[in-house]
Motif scaffolding. Structure first.
Motif, PDB file in Angstrom:
ATOM      1  N   TYR A 125       0.834  -1.201   0.000  1.00 36.71           N
ATOM      2  CA  TYR A 125       0.000   0.000   0.000  1.00 36.71           C
ATOM      3  C   TYR A 125       0.872   1.256   0.000  1.00 36.71           C
ATOM      4  CZ  TYR A 125      -3.207   3.622   1.527  1.00 36.71           C
ATOM      5  OH  TYR A 125      -3.918   4.787   1.609  1.00 36.71           O
ATOM      6  N   LEU A 126       1.943   1.249   0.783  1.00 34.54           N
ATOM      7  CA  LEU A 126       2.860   2.393   0.798  1.00 34.54           C
ATOM      8  C   LEU A 126       3.433   2.647  -0.589  1.00 34.54           C
ATOM      9  CD1 LEU A 126       4.932   1.970   4.076  1.00 34.54           C
ATOM     10  CD2 LEU A 126       3.090   3.583   3.619  1.00 34.54           C
ATOM     11  N   GLY A 127       3.631   1.597  -1.348  1.00 31.61           N
ATOM     12  CA  GLY A 127       4.141   1.738  -2.706  1.00 31.61           C
ATOM     13  C   GLY A 127       3.186   2.475  -3.622  1.00 31.61           C
ATOM     14  N   THR A 128       1.899   2.483  -3.287  1.00 35.27           N
ATOM     15  CA  THR A 128       0.913   3.190  -4.114  1.00 35.27           C
ATOM     16  C   THR A 128       0.812   4.669  -3.746  1.00 35.27           C
ATOM     17  OG1 THR A 128      -0.959   2.764  -2.629  1.00 35.27           O
ATOM     18  CG2 THR A 128      -0.460   1.082  -4.312  1.00 35.27           C
ATOM     19  N   LYS A 129       1.368   5.054  -2.600  1.00 36.54           N
ATOM     20  CA  LYS A 129       1.294   6.447  -2.152  1.00 36.54           C
ATOM     21  C   LYS A 129       2.309   7.279  -2.923  1.00 36.54           C
ATOM     22  CE  LYS A 129      -1.171   7.559   0.597  1.00 36.54           C
ATOM     23  NZ  LYS A 129      -2.547   7.967   0.395  1.00 36.54           N
ATOM     24  N   SER A 130       1.883   8.452  -3.357  1.00 34.93           N
ATOM     25  CA  SER A 130       2.773   9.314  -4.141  1.00 34.93           C
ATOM     26  C   SER A 130       3.407  10.387  -3.261  1.00 34.93           C
ATOM     27  CB  SER A 130       1.999   9.953  -5.294  1.00 34.93           C
ATOM     28  OG  SER A 130       0.961  10.757  -4.765  1.00 34.93           O
ATOM     29  N   SER A 131       3.896   9.980  -2.113  1.00 30.82           N
ATOM     30  CA  SER A 131       4.534  10.953  -1.232  1.00 30.82           C
ATOM     31  C   SER A 131       5.992  11.126  -1.617  1.00 30.82           C
ATOM     32  CB  SER A 131       4.434  10.486   0.229  1.00 30.82           C
ATOM     33  OG  SER A 131       5.247   9.371   0.407  1.00 30.82           O
ATOM     34  N   ARG A 132       6.472  12.319  -1.391  1.00 29.36           N
ATOM     35  CA  ARG A 132       7.886  12.593  -1.636  1.00 29.36           C
ATOM     36  C   ARG A 132       8.669  12.250  -0.373  1.00 29.36           C
ATOM     37  NH1 ARG A 132       7.533  18.470  -2.763  1.00 29.36           N
ATOM     38  NH2 ARG A 132       5.354  18.210  -2.296  1.00 29.36           N
ATOM     39  N   GLY A 133       9.896  11.916  -0.549  1.00 28.44           N
ATOM     40  CA  GLY A 133      10.755  11.680   0.599  1.00 28.44           C
ATOM     41  C   GLY A 133      10.947  10.214   0.910  1.00 28.44           C
ATOM     42  N   ALA A 134      11.772   9.997   1.914  1.00 26.61           N
ATOM     43  CA  ALA A 134      12.152   8.643   2.335  1.00 26.61           C
ATOM     44  C   ALA A 134      11.119   8.060   3.290  1.00 26.61           C
ATOM     45  CB  ALA A 134      13.522   8.690   3.011  1.00 26.61           C
ATOM     46  N   VAL A 135      11.268   6.776   3.540  1.00 22.64           N
ATOM     47  CA  VAL A 135      10.425   6.074   4.496  1.00 22.64           C
ATOM     48  C   VAL A 135      11.241   5.881   5.770  1.00 22.64           C
ATOM     49  CG1 VAL A 135       9.146   3.937   4.959  1.00 22.64           C
ATOM     50  CG2 VAL A 135       9.228   4.865   2.633  1.00 22.64           C
ATOM     51  N   LEU A 136      10.647   6.218   6.908  1.00 24.76           N
ATOM     52  CA  LEU A 136      11.308   6.035   8.200  1.00 24.76           C
ATOM     53  C   LEU A 136      10.845   4.721   8.806  1.00 24.76           C
ATOM     54  CD1 LEU A 136      13.108   7.212  10.469  1.00 24.76           C
ATOM     55  CD2 LEU A 136      11.023   8.186  11.444  1.00 24.76           C
ATOM     56  N   THR A 137      11.814   3.913   9.214  1.00 26.23           N
ATOM     57  CA  THR A 137      11.516   2.653   9.898  1.00 26.23           C
ATOM     58  C   THR A 137      12.258   2.638  11.222  1.00 26.23           C
ATOM     59  OG1 THR A 137      13.387   1.536   8.844  1.00 26.23           O
ATOM     60  CG2 THR A 137      11.258   1.375   7.739  1.00 26.23           C
ATOM     61  N   THR A 138      11.839   1.768  12.108  1.00 19.12           N
ATOM     62  CA  THR A 138      12.529   1.642  13.387  1.00 19.12           C
ATOM     63  C   THR A 138      13.842   0.898  13.170  1.00 19.12           C
ATOM     64  OG1 THR A 138      11.643  -0.507  14.023  1.00 19.12           O
ATOM     65  CG2 THR A 138      10.294   1.417  14.531  1.00 19.12           C
ATOM     66  N   PRO A 139      14.785   1.075  14.066  1.00 17.90           N
ATOM     67  CA  PRO A 139      16.042   0.334  13.927  1.00 17.90           C
ATOM     68  C   PRO A 139      15.981  -1.074  14.508  1.00 17.90           C
ATOM     69  CG  PRO A 139      16.193   1.875  15.751  1.00 17.90           C
ATOM     70  CD  PRO A 139      14.850   2.096  15.107  1.00 17.90           C
ATOM     71  N   SER A 140      14.831  -1.490  15.014  1.00 20.09           N
ATOM     72  CA  SER A 140      14.790  -2.752  15.756  1.00 20.09           C
ATOM     73  C   SER A 140      14.753  -4.008  14.888  1.00 20.09           C
ATOM     74  CB  SER A 140      13.607  -2.767  16.720  1.00 20.09           C
ATOM     75  OG  SER A 140      12.404  -2.820  16.004  1.00 20.09           O
ATOM     76  N   GLN A 141      14.087  -3.987  13.747  1.00 16.26           N
ATOM     77  CA  GLN A 141      13.927  -5.217  12.961  1.00 16.26           C
ATOM     78  C   GLN A 141      14.453  -5.121  11.531  1.00 16.26           C
ATOM     79  OE1 GLN A 141      13.135  -8.114  14.132  1.00 16.26           O
ATOM     80  NE2 GLN A 141      12.742  -7.274  16.150  1.00 16.26           N
ATOM     81  N   PHE A 142      15.195  -4.106  11.214  1.00 15.96           N
ATOM     82  CA  PHE A 142      15.822  -3.963   9.900  1.00 15.96           C
ATOM     83  C   PHE A 142      14.823  -3.998   8.741  1.00 15.96           C
ATOM     84  CE2 PHE A 142      18.853  -6.264  12.683  1.00 15.96           C
ATOM     85  CZ  PHE A 142      19.719  -5.204  12.906  1.00 15.96           C
ATOM     86  N   LEU A 143      13.638  -3.436   8.958  1.00 17.72           N
ATOM     87  CA  LEU A 143      12.651  -3.408   7.879  1.00 17.72           C
ATOM     88  C   LEU A 143      13.063  -2.449   6.768  1.00 17.72           C
ATOM     89  CD1 LEU A 143       9.295  -3.636   9.838  1.00 17.72           C
ATOM     90  CD2 LEU A 143      10.384  -5.377   8.448  1.00 17.72           C
ATOM     91  N   GLY A 144      14.005  -1.577   7.043  1.00 16.70           N
ATOM     92  CA  GLY A 144      14.527  -0.689   6.014  1.00 16.70           C
ATOM     93  C   GLY A 144      15.210  -1.445   4.886  1.00 16.70           C
ATOM     94  N   VAL A 145      15.565  -2.684   5.121  1.00 16.32           N
ATOM     95  CA  VAL A 145      16.148  -3.519   4.085  1.00 16.32           C
ATOM     96  C   VAL A 145      15.051  -4.052   3.165  1.00 16.32           C
ATOM     97  CG1 VAL A 145      17.457  -5.645   3.688  1.00 16.32           C
ATOM     98  CG2 VAL A 145      18.064  -4.162   5.586  1.00 16.32           C
TER      99      VAL A 145
END
Length: 181
Positions: free
Chosen positions: A82-102
């Protein structure tokens, strides 16, 4: 590193290729070739068992190998899509606990504030700052400045990360766009 070299099947293939190599070498030694072949084969097998056990011990000692992101629940992957369908500018912030940024860039095709350790400059500093944000330890102004300065357009918090959703309600300027169990 390539994980394909850490599977038992590869060591079996290496063992077979090594045995064939030893057989070819032992053909040069005439009548002792069977003794040499079996001795070298045994040494090779012992060597690979020892090497593999060291690698296996290192893998099992990794605290993140059995992390919740080993298998991400369907509801979370749907949220990422769903986030992929959003046309927002900028980066996505994730928590550092589970490495979801990967994982998030795979589903959203968006940049993340915190990604892999090796590919994120100042990882420890960024992890500390995002931890403060998710714990609600920032004032609304600090949080807003943090998001603007780093051009963060989306914030992700899942149920597997260990942070309370209530901490984010402290930042009244945030707008919830997706929630699913």
């Amino acid at each position: 590193f390539n994980l394909r070299f850490l599977s038992p099947g590869v060591y079996i293939i290496f063992g077979i290729l090594g045995s064939l190599g030893i057989k070819k070498i032992s053909e040069f030694f005439g009548r002792f070739k069977k003794i040499i072949f079996y001795a070298l084969s045994l040494l090779l097998i012992v060597y690979f068992v020892l090497v593999y056990s060291v690698f296996l011990a290192k893998i099992l000692a990794d605290k993140n190998i059995f992390s919740p992101i080993t298998y991400i629940p369907k509801g979370i992957t749907q949220g990422f899509k769903y986030l992929g369908t959003k046309s927002s500018r900028g980066a996505v912030l994730t928590t550092p606990s589970q490495f979801l940024g990967v994982v998030i860039p795979i589903y959203t095709d968006k940049k993340v504030y915190i990604g892999r350790h090796a590919l994120t400059s100042d990882y420890d500093l960024k992890a500390s700052i995002s931890d403060r944000f998710y714990r609600g330890d920032m004032t609304s102004r600090q949080a807003r400045d943090f998001l603007r300065k780093n051009e963060i357009g989306l914030i992700v918090l899942t149920s597997i990360e260990g942070y309370s959703f209530n901490n984010l309600s402290k930042y009244s300027f945030l707008k919830e766009i997706y929630r699913k169990s």
